[in-house]
Design a protein around this motif. Structure first.
Motif, PDB file in Angstrom:
ATOM      1  N   SER A 153       0.821  -1.213   0.000  1.00  0.00           N
ATOM      2  CA  SER A 153       0.000   0.000   0.000  1.00  0.00           C
ATOM      3  C   SER A 153       0.854   1.262   0.000  1.00  0.00           C
ATOM      4  O   SER A 153       1.857   1.346   0.717  1.00  0.00           O
ATOM      5  CB  SER A 153      -0.914   0.007   1.233  1.00  0.00           C
ATOM      6  OG  SER A 153      -1.572   1.248   1.366  1.00  0.00           O
ATOM      7  N   GLN A 177      -6.828  -8.351   2.395  1.00  0.00           N
ATOM      8  CA  GLN A 177      -7.856  -7.940   3.337  1.00  0.00           C
ATOM      9  C   GLN A 177      -8.415  -6.550   3.008  1.00  0.00           C
ATOM     10  O   GLN A 177      -9.309  -6.074   3.701  1.00  0.00           O
ATOM     11  CB  GLN A 177      -7.282  -7.924   4.763  1.00  0.00           C
ATOM     12  CG  GLN A 177      -6.721  -9.257   5.224  1.00  0.00           C
ATOM     13  CD  GLN A 177      -7.761 -10.361   5.206  1.00  0.00           C
ATOM     14  OE1 GLN A 177      -8.862 -10.190   5.715  1.00  0.00           O
ATOM     15  NE2 GLN A 177      -7.403 -11.499   4.619  1.00  0.00           N
ATOM     16  N   MET A 178      -7.889  -5.907   1.969  1.00  0.00           N
ATOM     17  CA  MET A 178      -8.322  -4.550   1.643  1.00  0.00           C
ATOM     18  C   MET A 178      -9.631  -4.516   0.874  1.00  0.00           C
ATOM     19  O   MET A 178     -10.397  -3.562   0.977  1.00  0.00           O
ATOM     20  CB  MET A 178      -7.234  -3.840   0.826  1.00  0.00           C
ATOM     21  CG  MET A 178      -5.883  -3.760   1.518  1.00  0.00           C
ATOM     22  SD  MET A 178      -5.911  -2.712   2.967  1.00  0.00           S
ATOM     23  CE  MET A 178      -6.043  -1.105   2.196  1.00  0.00           C
ATOM     24  N   SER A 179      -9.887  -5.555   0.084  1.00  0.00           N
ATOM     25  CA  SER A 179     -11.072  -5.560  -0.767  1.00  0.00           C
ATOM     26  C   SER A 179     -11.456  -6.985  -1.101  1.00  0.00           C
ATOM     27  O   SER A 179     -10.583  -7.844  -1.267  1.00  0.00           O
ATOM     28  CB  SER A 179     -10.806  -4.772  -2.054  1.00  0.00           C
ATOM     29  OG  SER A 179     -11.857  -4.942  -2.988  1.00  0.00           O
ATOM     30  N   GLU A 194      -2.551  -6.719  -1.853  1.00  0.00           N
ATOM     31  CA  GLU A 194      -2.467  -5.593  -0.925  1.00  0.00           C
ATOM     32  C   GLU A 194      -3.173  -5.891   0.393  1.00  0.00           C
ATOM     33  O   GLU A 194      -4.309  -6.357   0.416  1.00  0.00           O
ATOM     34  CB  GLU A 194      -3.066  -4.338  -1.559  1.00  0.00           C
ATOM     35  CG  GLU A 194      -2.873  -3.099  -0.716  1.00  0.00           C
ATOM     36  CD  GLU A 194      -3.182  -1.818  -1.461  1.00  0.00           C
ATOM     37  OE1 GLU A 194      -3.445  -0.799  -0.794  1.00  0.00           O
ATOM     38  OE2 GLU A 194      -3.142  -1.819  -2.710  1.00  0.00           O
ATOM     39  N   GLY A 195      -2.443  -5.626   1.495  1.00  0.00           N
ATOM     40  CA  GLY A 195      -3.009  -5.907   2.807  1.00  0.00           C
ATOM     41  C   GLY A 195      -3.272  -7.375   3.037  1.00  0.00           C
ATOM     42  O   GLY A 195      -4.154  -7.742   3.812  1.00  0.00           O
ATOM     43  N   CYS A 198      -1.569  -5.168  -5.984  1.00  0.00           N
ATOM     44  CA  CYS A 198      -1.376  -4.159  -4.939  1.00  0.00           C
ATOM     45  C   CYS A 198      -1.076  -2.832  -5.616  1.00  0.00           C
ATOM     46  O   CYS A 198      -0.609  -2.790  -6.761  1.00  0.00           O
ATOM     47  CB  CYS A 198      -0.275  -4.551  -3.961  1.00  0.00           C
ATOM     48  SG  CYS A 198       1.401  -4.482  -4.615  1.00  0.00           S
TER      49      CYS A 198
END
Length: 228
Positions: A156, A193-195, A189-190, A203
């Motif tokens: 991120s 867990q971001m989306s 990304e994450g 990412c």
């Protein structure tokens, strides 16, 4: 054509080809033709594997060597850690525009490799034993903190430039064993867990990571596409 594109001196053409690959990725996945895209990607990346292997000055082939092979080459003076790090940095430069699997490389990696070579020389003179990971370059995922010049962002931009207080346990143990942190590998990304709708392996910092060779065919839904 692919072999010409993938030659080291044609990096700009390779970057342009990657744009075409990303467009194909979007169009074919949108129309439900992912199997064709899988095949196309496999053909491209198998071409990578058919390129002539890089060798050290004393004829040792680095490509596809195991950690055990590398340690034997160190012992036989066929290879140095500096040569090994420089080889992998060059491979990242050539292949990463297509694979997008490495977010950044350690600017101190070559210096750390030179230090490892000196430590190995002293160990030979004194009869000391070194770890099996000593002088071996390692990529760690971008959600694993390292107290050095590398970022730790989980892919991120929001965390870019943030400072971590210390190495994580795994990085500390790698350093203690003499391994060289070569850089940070991409990831969803994450850790995905971001989306719930973002593509696996995407990412913001690195874009859409691609898996090499036939692994691509069965890791489409693995959240850690950029893992080393």
């Amino acid at each position: 054509m692919l072999r010409n594109i993938l030659k080291e001196e044609n990096l700009e053409m390779l970057r342009m080809f990657n744009v075409v690959l990303d467009i194909l990725h979007f169009l074919l996945s949108w129309h439900g033709y992912y199997s064709f895209f899988q095949l196309f990607t496999v053909v491209l990346l198998v071409t990578f594997s058919s390129l002539p292997p890089t060798t050290s000055a004393k004829g040792f082939s680095i490509k596809e060597a195991t950690v055990h092979d590398l340690q034997l080459a160190f012992k036989r003076n066929q290879l140095t850690s500096k040569q090994l790090v420089e080889f992998y940095l060059k491979q990242i430069q050539i292949q990463n525009p297509v694979l997008k699997r490495v977010l950044e490389v350690n600017p101190d990696a070559v210096a750390e490799a030179e230090r490892a070579d000196k430590e190995r020389k002293r160990a030979k003179e004194t009869g000391s034993l070194l770890s099996g990971l000593h002088g071996i370059p390692v990529l760690v995922k971008d959600n694993i903190a390292s107290k050095d010049k590398l970022n730790t962002t989980a892919g991120s931009y929001a965390l870019l430039g943030s400072m971590v207080p210390r190495d994580t346990g795994v990085v500390a143990r790698l350093r203690k064993a003499g391994a060289i942190i070569l850089g940070k590998a991409s990831l969803s990304e994450g850790s995905h867990q971001m989306s719930s709708v973002a593509p696996s392996g995407w990412c913001a910092r690195g874009g859409q990571g691609k898996v090499s060779f036939l692994v691509y065919a069965y890791s489409m839904f693995d959240s850690e596409v950029g893992s080393p």
